[in-house]
Design a protein around this motif. Structure first.
Motif, PDB file in Angstrom:
ATOM      1  N   GLU A   1     -92.031  30.405 -31.393  1.00  0.00           N
ATOM      2  CA  GLU A   1     -90.773  31.086 -31.717  1.00  0.00           C
ATOM      3  C   GLU A   1     -89.760  30.876 -30.598  1.00  0.00           C
ATOM      4  O   GLU A   1     -90.082  30.317 -29.544  1.00  0.00           O
ATOM      5  N   ALA A   2     -88.540  31.343 -30.834  1.00  0.00           N
ATOM      6  CA  ALA A   2     -87.470  31.209 -29.846  1.00  0.00           C
ATOM      7  C   ALA A   2     -86.498  32.376 -29.977  1.00  0.00           C
ATOM      8  O   ALA A   2     -86.342  32.949 -31.062  1.00  0.00           O
ATOM      9  N   VAL A   3     -85.862  32.713 -28.856  1.00  0.00           N
ATOM     10  CA  VAL A   3     -84.814  33.737 -28.815  1.00  0.00           C
ATOM     11  C   VAL A   3     -83.657  33.187 -27.992  1.00  0.00           C
ATOM     12  O   VAL A   3     -83.822  32.229 -27.231  1.00  0.00           O
TER      13      VAL A   3
ATOM     14  N   TYR B   1     -89.422  23.872 -31.566  1.00  0.00           N
ATOM     15  CA  TYR B   1     -88.200  23.050 -31.610  1.00  0.00           C
ATOM     16  C   TYR B   1     -87.344  23.412 -32.821  1.00  0.00           C
ATOM     17  O   TYR B   1     -86.120  23.517 -32.724  1.00  0.00           O
ATOM     18  N   SER B   2     -87.975  23.635 -33.955  1.00  0.00           N
ATOM     19  CA  SER B   2     -87.248  23.985 -35.167  1.00  0.00           C
ATOM     20  C   SER B   2     -86.520  25.321 -35.021  1.00  0.00           C
ATOM     21  O   SER B   2     -85.357  25.463 -35.425  1.00  0.00           O
ATOM     22  N   ARG B   3     -87.179  26.291 -34.417  1.00  0.00           N
ATOM     23  CA  ARG B   3     -86.549  27.609 -34.214  1.00  0.00           C
ATOM     24  C   ARG B   3     -85.327  27.495 -33.284  1.00  0.00           C
ATOM     25  O   ARG B   3     -84.335  28.202 -33.460  1.00  0.00           O
ATOM     26  N   CYS B   4     -85.406  26.604 -32.299  1.00  0.00           N
ATOM     27  CA  CYS B   4     -84.249  26.372 -31.423  1.00  0.00           C
ATOM     28  C   CYS B   4     -83.060  25.873 -32.242  1.00  0.00           C
ATOM     29  O   CYS B   4     -81.920  26.320 -32.057  1.00  0.00           O
TER      30      CYS B   4
ATOM     31  N   LEU C   1     -75.246  29.523 -15.339  1.00  0.00           N
ATOM     32  CA  LEU C   1     -75.478  28.122 -15.710  1.00  0.00           C
ATOM     33  C   LEU C   1     -74.238  27.535 -16.384  1.00  0.00           C
ATOM     34  O   LEU C   1     -73.440  28.275 -16.969  1.00  0.00           O
ATOM     35  N   PRO C   2     -74.080  26.206 -16.373  1.00  0.00           N
ATOM     36  CA  PRO C   2     -72.916  25.579 -17.019  1.00  0.00           C
ATOM     37  C   PRO C   2     -73.108  25.412 -18.527  1.00  0.00           C
ATOM     38  O   PRO C   2     -72.817  24.370 -19.102  1.00  0.00           O
ATOM     39  N   ALA C   3     -73.627  26.445 -19.170  1.00  0.00           N
ATOM     40  CA  ALA C   3     -73.845  26.474 -20.617  1.00  0.00           C
ATOM     41  C   ALA C   3     -73.407  27.850 -21.092  1.00  0.00           C
ATOM     42  O   ALA C   3     -73.205  28.768 -20.288  1.00  0.00           O
ATOM     43  N   GLN C   4     -73.271  27.990 -22.390  1.00  0.00           N
ATOM     44  CA  GLN C   4     -72.911  29.293 -22.947  1.00  0.00           C
ATOM     45  C   GLN C   4     -74.155  30.120 -23.255  1.00  0.00           C
ATOM     46  O   GLN C   4     -74.144  31.342 -23.124  1.00  0.00           O
ATOM     47  N   TYR C   5     -75.219  29.425 -23.680  1.00  0.00           N
ATOM     48  CA  TYR C   5     -76.446  30.102 -24.093  1.00  0.00           C
ATOM     49  C   TYR C   5     -77.667  29.452 -23.461  1.00  0.00           C
ATOM     50  O   TYR C   5     -77.661  28.263 -23.144  1.00  0.00           O
ATOM     51  N   VAL C   6     -78.752  30.240 -23.392  1.00  0.00           N
ATOM     52  CA  VAL C   6     -80.091  29.719 -23.124  1.00  0.00           C
ATOM     53  C   VAL C   6     -80.940  30.120 -24.327  1.00  0.00           C
ATOM     54  O   VAL C   6     -80.970  31.290 -24.716  1.00  0.00           O
ATOM     55  N   ILE C   7     -81.591  29.126 -24.914  1.00  0.00           N
ATOM     56  CA  ILE C   7     -82.530  29.389 -25.999  1.00  0.00           C
ATOM     57  C   ILE C   7     -83.928  29.299 -25.380  1.00  0.00           C
ATOM     58  O   ILE C   7     -84.309  28.267 -24.838  1.00  0.00           O
TER      59      ILE C   7
ATOM     60  N   ILE D   1     -78.730  25.340 -23.410  1.00  0.00           N
ATOM     61  CA  ILE D   1     -79.898  24.633 -22.889  1.00  0.00           C
ATOM     62  C   ILE D   1     -81.118  25.413 -23.368  1.00  0.00           C
ATOM     63  O   ILE D   1     -81.050  26.626 -23.590  1.00  0.00           O
ATOM     64  N   VAL D   2     -82.205  24.702 -23.536  1.00  0.00           N
ATOM     65  CA  VAL D   2     -83.443  25.323 -23.986  1.00  0.00           C
ATOM     66  C   VAL D   2     -84.347  25.530 -22.778  1.00  0.00           C
ATOM     67  O   VAL D   2     -84.474  24.655 -21.919  1.00  0.00           O
ATOM     68  N   ASN D   3     -84.949  26.700 -22.743  1.00  0.00           N
ATOM     69  CA  ASN D   3     -85.897  27.052 -21.702  1.00  0.00           C
ATOM     70  C   ASN D   3     -87.304  26.977 -22.275  1.00  0.00           C
ATOM     71  O   ASN D   3     -87.569  27.524 -23.344  1.00  0.00           O
ATOM     72  N   ALA D   4     -88.202  26.308 -21.595  1.00  0.00           N
ATOM     73  CA  ALA D   4     -89.619  26.310 -21.962  1.00  0.00           C
ATOM     74  C   ALA D   4     -90.202  27.599 -21.402  1.00  0.00           C
ATOM     75  O   ALA D   4     -90.712  27.644 -20.292  1.00  0.00           O
ATOM     76  N   ALA D   5     -90.070  28.662 -22.177  1.00  0.00           N
ATOM     77  CA  ALA D   5     -90.406  30.014 -21.724  1.00  0.00           C
ATOM     78  C   ALA D   5     -91.867  30.352 -21.973  1.00  0.00           C
ATOM     79  O   ALA D   5     -92.583  29.627 -22.668  1.00  0.00           O
ATOM     80  N   ASN D   6     -92.268  31.480 -21.409  1.00  0.00           N
ATOM     81  CA  ASN D   6     -93.578  32.034 -21.739  1.00  0.00           C
ATOM     82  C   ASN D   6     -93.367  33.259 -22.631  1.00  0.00           C
ATOM     83  O   ASN D   6     -92.236  33.692 -22.838  1.00  0.00           O
TER      84      ASN D   6
END
Length: 169
Positions: free
Chosen positions: A62-64, A99-102, A71-77, A18-23
């Motif tokens: 950017e994204a990490v 979005y592209s980096r994700c 969470l019911p996912a393997q990763y958080v981006i 899942i993707v997180n809208a992070a700061n």
């Protein structure tokens, strides 16, 4: 590649990532960022602190990637979208890059099912329709094609925008 949209809580989505809208701090915050950190538990924050200690956070556009904790996912981006400044500070390009980096990270980690929130449309005030167009176009045009992309909308307005863009009801 299947692209779908749902109205719901991204912390409940079963996906590879899942993707997180992070700061930029990666230390949690409000909105979806806070919800993901709360639902995922301390493991996500611990991973974010390690990244922050190594590289000093995450730049806008950017994204990490971290583990997903409980969470019911393997990763958080964790993707950092831009704050809307009336479109005069490269906000569309920065959102497209986030979005592209994700998707770049998804390719690197073999992620086949990825769920995106509406990045930058909450407290960052990016116009919802413009953000949705950028999100959908980026996913469609990116070289990496996961098996499934899910856009998870928290509000009815965003959900209706994505339904219209994707031609679904």
């Amino acid at each position: 590649m299947e692209i779908s949209v749902i109205l719901g809580d991204i912390t409940k989505i079963k996906a590879d990532a899942i993707v997180n809208a992070a700061n930029t701090s990666l230390l949690g915050g409000g909105g979806v960022d806070g919800a993901i950190h709360r639902a995922g538990g301390k493991a996500i924050l611990d991973d974010c602190v390690k990244i922050r200690n190594k590289q000093g956070g995450c730049a806008v556009g950017e994204a990490v990637i971290t583990g997903a904790g409980e969470l019911p996912a393997q990763y958080v981006i964790h993707a950092v979208g831009p704050v809307w400044k009336n479109g005069r500070s490269q906000e569309p390009e920065l959102l497209q890059r986030a979005y592209s980096r994700c998707l770049d990270l998804a390719a690197t980690h073999g992620i086949q099912v990825i769920a995106f929130p509406c990045i930058s449309t909450g407290i960052y005030r990016f116009p919802k329709k413009e953000a949705a167009i950028i999100a959908v176009n980026t996913v469609r045009q990116h070289a990496y094609k996961p098996a499934r992309v899910i856009f998870v909308c928290f509000d009815q307005e965003s959900y209706a925008i994505y339904q219209a863009l994707l031609g679904v009801q």
